[in-house]
Design a protein around this motif. Structure first.
Motif, PDB file in Angstrom:
ATOM      1  N   VAL A  81      31.450  29.299 -27.133  1.00 35.78           N
ATOM      2  CA  VAL A  81      30.768  29.935 -28.259  1.00 35.78           C
ATOM      3  C   VAL A  81      29.329  29.456 -28.361  1.00 35.78           C
ATOM      4  N   GLU A  85      25.037  31.408 -27.254  1.00 38.00           N
ATOM      5  CA  GLU A  85      23.776  31.534 -27.985  1.00 38.00           C
ATOM      6  C   GLU A  85      22.599  31.771 -27.047  1.00 38.00           C
ATOM      7  N   ARG A  92      26.164  38.038 -26.380  1.00 40.66           N
ATOM      8  CA  ARG A  92      26.443  36.936 -27.301  1.00 40.66           C
ATOM      9  C   ARG A  92      27.443  37.373 -28.368  1.00 40.66           C
ATOM     10  N   GLN A  96      31.268  35.759 -28.722  1.00 40.01           N
ATOM     11  CA  GLN A  96      31.645  35.037 -29.947  1.00 40.01           C
ATOM     12  C   GLN A  96      32.748  35.751 -30.707  1.00 40.01           C
ATOM     13  N   ALA A 242      33.514  29.736 -34.797  1.00 39.91           N
ATOM     14  CA  ALA A 242      33.101  30.930 -34.048  1.00 39.91           C
ATOM     15  C   ALA A 242      32.885  32.114 -34.978  1.00 39.91           C
ATOM     16  N   ASP A 245      29.531  31.617 -36.635  1.00 37.48           N
ATOM     17  CA  ASP A 245      28.429  31.891 -35.711  1.00 37.48           C
ATOM     18  C   ASP A 245      28.273  33.392 -35.476  1.00 37.48           C
ATOM     19  N   PHE A 246      29.396  34.082 -35.339  1.00 39.42           N
ATOM     20  CA  PHE A 246      29.334  35.532 -35.089  1.00 39.42           C
ATOM     21  C   PHE A 246      28.676  36.253 -36.262  1.00 39.42           C
TER      22      PHE A 246
END
Length: 265
Positions: A81, A85, A92, A96, A242, A245-246
């Motif tokens: 993950v 980036e 990306r 993710q 994750a 972040d997504f």
């Protein structure tokens, strides 16, 4: 195995023959004197304890490997993950999102299946999706890092699934159970018939301890089932990370799976 059985039978026959023919020459005691049943129970109890201890150590080793591989898989997925980036925006987001779905499939579908020593095809859907996304990045610096992280994830998952299966064959467990029964019965035979309260209590305690050890062996030998089991804590934490972040990168993005990791889009 046949050799061991043959040697054991020969040793028994030789011993009985020696008892019949050599004993009168070597020992001056009467023929009806010798070791009593209680004299033989001590070595039998020692053998039982040693067998249980050895098998318990083996089962505990399998449990430890299962826990280590579960954490290793989670770390590899987290690395995947984070490495994503450095990939272009489209790849990306796909990586993710796939990591979130993979973690959900492992937690909700594969983990319960491992309680019976089985796996699930659900996570493989997303690992295949990873590789398809990587193919679009060939030639870019991030490609090698992504592939390395995914290979680590795959290896750890394979080890986790391997440890989900019982490491101790059923025949050994039945043998240990039979040994326990023989030991307890032999100890009971040697108890006095009267004024035996202390001895009976001791026998009950010994039986409970031996039984508990055998139950622990059976339970620990199934790392993902039973009372003492490996929880999907690490993979759950990675799933949350994750997911954050997504959505940080794709505020309006939608995950391609449901809460159990099944593909929806």
């Amino acid at each position: 195995m046949l050799l061991v059985i043959v040697v054991a039978v020969i040793a028994l026959l030789v011993g009985l023959a020696a008892n019949r023919y050599l004993r009168p020459r070597l020992i001056t005691a009467n023929d009806d004197e010798g070791m009593a049943v209680k004299d033989l129970v001590g070595p039998l109890l020692t053998l039982t304890v040693l067998l249980l201890a050895f098998v318990l150590v083996t089962a505990n080793g399998s449990y430890g490997k299962a826990e280590v591989s579960s954490r290793g898989e989670a770390r590899a997925l987290d690395q995947l993950v984070e490495t994503a980036e450095y990939a272009p925006a489209a790849q990306r987001a796909r990586i993710q999102a796939g990591a979130v779905c993979y973690a959900r499939a492992v937690r909700e579908q594969e983990w319960p299946a491992m309680a019976d020593g089985n796996g699930s095809p659900a996570p493989s859907v997303w690992s295949t999706d990873f590789r398809q996304t990587f193919a679009e990045l060939q030639g870019q610096p991030v490609f090698g890092m992504l592939v390395a992280a995914d290979n680590k994830r795959s290896d750890e998952r394979e080890e986790r699934l391997t440890q989900a299966s019982a490491s101790i064959p059923g025949a050994i467990l039945w043998f240990l159970l039979a040994t326990l029964i023989i030991t307890v019965v032999a100890l009971a035979v040697c108890l006095p018939r009267r004024n035996n309260r202390g001895q009976v209590i001791t026998l009950v305690v010994i039986t409970a301890l031996l039984t508990t050890t055998l139950v622990l062996i059976r339970d620990v030998d199934r790392p993902f089932g039973g009372i003492i089991n490996v929880k999907p804590t690490a993979i759950t934490e990675v799933e949350k990370q994750a997911d954050r972040d997504f959505h940080a990168n794709e505020p309006t993005g939608r995950l391609p799976c449901d809460d159990e990791g099944n593909r929806t889009v």
